[in-house]
Scaffold this active site. Structure first.
Site, PDB file in Angstrom:
ATOM      1  CG  HIS A 102      23.295  28.425  24.348  1.00 39.24           C
ATOM      2  ND1 HIS A 102      24.464  28.821  23.732  1.00 39.24           N
ATOM      3  CD2 HIS A 102      22.337  28.428  23.381  1.00 39.24           C
ATOM      4  CE1 HIS A 102      24.233  29.053  22.458  1.00 39.24           C
ATOM      5  NE2 HIS A 102      22.954  28.818  22.208  1.00 39.24           N
ATOM      6  CG  ASP A 160      18.133  22.501  21.909  1.00 37.94           C
ATOM      7  OD1 ASP A 160      19.030  21.769  22.354  1.00 37.94           O
ATOM      8  OD2 ASP A 160      18.230  23.747  21.862  1.00 37.94           O
ATOM      9  CB  THR A 207      17.460  26.702  19.936  1.00 38.10           C
ATOM     10  OG1 THR A 207      18.719  26.290  20.474  1.00 38.10           O
ATOM     11  CG2 THR A 207      16.433  26.735  21.053  1.00 38.10           C
ATOM     12  CD  GLU A 226      20.506  25.657  23.514  1.00 38.75           C
ATOM     13  OE1 GLU A 226      21.375  25.373  22.673  1.00 38.75           O
ATOM     14  OE2 GLU A 226      19.359  26.059  23.218  1.00 38.75           O
TER      15      GLU A 226
END
Length: 630
Positions: free
Chosen positions: A421, A481, A305, A263
């Site tokens: 994240h 991502d 994502t 992420e």
């Protein structure tokens, strides 16, 4: 706001009680009051989003459209118009706040499809709050004040504007003009090369949403024959030729496959250190011994994502109009899981979030995964933002992978590591970097801490694979991502700190650049600088597995096929692309070199690659729309 009760022009007396009777003009109507409030908010919104303000477009299109909406309300509702105005005012305030927060992170303005995902925002929790500035609540202040004054009966306005201006036909004629003014931008809403934010500046945020909704709900159906879209057509459009005997074909034949999607993992931290500490020691080690692609780029759309998952597993482009995981969840999508299942693999996707987030439960069925491991499996013993921390993701899943190898079976496992994240806030005990004081509590410092932990957790996976005798039987693919820090919205202080860390300007090219690493057991890799994107993962992996791919795919094998052309959309305006030498931005016709100067790049090729890009995206959209339902 009261007119003079002594004026003969504006007042007369009620013969019943000899008291003055209130006379109203257009300036004493709620119509006028709420129009002024909208103008004030719209100007404030503009100052937070755009660098310039066009009075001509604002008063020529947007205000006319809002007047049209208000007149519709006046005509259609005989009573409770006031609460209709208040509701419109409230919704407008909420909308402006949402758009500002969204723009703070993504650097673009959402269309109505993104707004329909508002229900997902609550699941982002801390990430959303990190983008929210309490000062934005000033957009709500007028609504609260108005409701209070109305309840106390401290203001007096006329609700019906038609009683203040005559003849009524004049206003109705103006209403027709307003509708026409809205229809004008709608007819031009499909202009593909014009930057979305610039279009909103020109059309106005209200007109843009109306135009976007109209163009997507009432667009003419695609009539192109999807059967004409073939791999040969795609290769010819891109201008590439595949090798008859590709190198490393079958180099990982019959091996397990693990793909790890990290992420918000950008490429710039790899190989960097701070205070003598490597930011990504695990990835650094893997990059030094295996294939490491330094010019690998994100190609996601508004699904972020989940779009990266889609790209890696299908080699198709995500939709530019819709959230792909929702739009195509009912389709049977040709994919890597389906392909590998067909040759005897057990397939699984693993992440610690709820599978219903972004409709993944149905989306994974569309992709053909055999098994889904999500929050229900991993539990909530040690959560971070969405679910269990990455260490537990990798550690708690290995027994499941081992089970899949029983009876000499092979598996394909797609992991999504989520601990890095946004907003990159991880607990103190997981912060393993000793950062200089100036980094403490900053966006850059928090980001470095989070990816350092994500890298550390990845080491857990490596150790577990070795412990379970899977390390030398598994093809390992690791990629990022999407971006973590937007080049257009990063604050000056954070930008200065970031550029000091990376030693060069932080550009769109750097923002879009994510890592790709491929480990083939028994084969020494190398650093590769040929350009690639997420759409290229599937054909590269299948080549290593020795599988010929006949299903339609838009990527190419990065170990064999050059040059490359990567269409971009959403985070760059449709028509933008990346080729072997430059990134081209179609919104402003900028040519951005990928490495120093664009040596050897022929500017005459810009239009040619631009047209190729539009064709490739169109082919992918048509192909997706015409896939059979499950």
């Amino acid at each position: 706001m009261y007119s003079s009760i002594n004026s003969d022009k504006h007042a007369h007396t009620n013969p019943a009680n000899n008291e003055p009777v209130r006379e109203y003009t257009i300036f004493n109507t709620y119509f006028f009051l709420f129009l002024i409030l909208f103008i004030i908010k719209r100007v404030a919104f503009n100052s937070l989003i755009f660098s310039e303000f066009s009075i001509r477009y604002f008063f020529g299109l947007e205000i006319v459209s809002v007047i049209g909406i208000f007149l519709f309300m006046e005509l259609l509702f005989k009573s409770k118009k006031l609460w209709g105005y208040i509701l419109f005012n409230l919704l407008t305030s909420v909308f402006f706040i949402f758009v500002i927060v969204y723009h703070n992170y993504y650097g673009t303005i959402p269309n109505y499809q993104v707004l329909l995902q508002f229900s997902e925002a609550g699941k982002l929790g801390e990430s959303i709050w990190a983008l929210f500035n309490p000062a934005y609540l000033i957009f709500m202040l007028d609504t609260l004040l108005l409701v209070l004054l109305l309840l106390l009966k401290r203001i007096d306005f006329k609700i019906d504007i038609f009683s203040t201006i005559k003849p009524k036909k004049l206003l109705i004629s103006f209403l027709v003009f307003c509708i026409f003014s809205i229809a004008v931008p709608i007819t031009h809403s499909s202009e593909i090369a014009k930057e979305r934010d610039k279009k909103i500046q020109d059309m106005g945020i209200v007109n843009y949403q109306l135009a976007s909704t109209y163009s997507q709900l009432f667009a003419e159906p695609v009539i192109t024959d999807a059967n004409q879209i073939t791999n040969k057509l795609i290769s010819e459009t891109k201008g590439i030729k595949t090798k008859p005997n590709p190198e490393l074909f079958g180099a990982a034949k019959d091996m397990n496959v693990i793909m790890v999607q990290l992420e918000a993992f950008q490429n710039f931290p790899i190989g960097k250190d701070i205070n003598g500490q490597e930011i990504t020691p695990v990835l650094n080690q893997l990059a030094s011994e295996n294939y490491y692609f330094t010019k690998f780029y994100q190609q996601i759309s508004q699904g972020n994502t989940v779009d990266a998952e889609f790209l890696a597993n299908t080699s198709l482009y995500p939709s530019g109009q819709y959230v792909t995981s929702k739009r195509y969840a009912g389709k049977e999508i040709p994919s890597l899981p389906r392909l590998l299942h067909g040759v005897g693999y057990q397939t699984a996707t693993l992440h610690t979030n709820d599978k219903e987030f972004y409709n993944r439960g149905e989306f994974y069925k569309a992709l053909g995964f055999d098994r889904v491991y999500d929050k229900e499996f991993f539990g909530e013993d040690r959560t971070l933002l969405f679910g269990e921390i990455d260490e537990l993701l990798y550690r708690d899943s290995l027994n499941e992978l081992v089970k899949l190898t029983e009876n000499n079976n092979r598996f394909y496992a797609h992991y999504i590591g989520m601990s890095s994240h946004h907003p990159f806030k991880i607990p103190k005990d997981l912060q393993k970097l000793n950062l200089p004081e100036k980094y403490e509590g900053t966006l850059i410092g928090d980001y470095l801490q989070s990816i350092h932990y994500a890298d550390f957790a990845l080491g857990t996976l490596v150790e577990e694979l070795k412990k379970n005798n899977l390390w030398d039987k598994t093809l390992l693919v690791i990629y990022g991502d999407h971006f973590a820090i937007h080049s257009d919205t990063v604050q000056t202080k954070d930008r200065t700190m970031l550029e000091d860390f990376i030693g060069e300007p932080y550009t769109k090219q750097t923002m879009m650049n994510t890592p790709l690493l491929i480990r083939i057991p028994g084969i020494k890799g190398e650093v590769r600088d040929n350009v690639g994107g997420q759409v290229d993962i599937l054909p590269t992996v299948t080549n290593l597995l020795g599988i010929n791919v006949n299903q339609v795919h838009f990527g190419q094998d990065l170990l064999n096929v050059q040059p490359n052309l990567l269409p971009e959309r959403f985070y760059m305006v449709t028509g933008s692309y990346i080729n072997d030498k430059v990134m081209y931005s179609s919104s402003d016709s900028k040519i951005l070199p990928l490495n120093g100067k664009a040596n050897g790049f022929d500017k005459n090729n810009i239009e040619e690659d631009y047209n190729k890009t539009l064709k490739l995206l169109e082919y992918s959209d048509i192909y997706l729309e015409n896939l059979p339902n499950r």
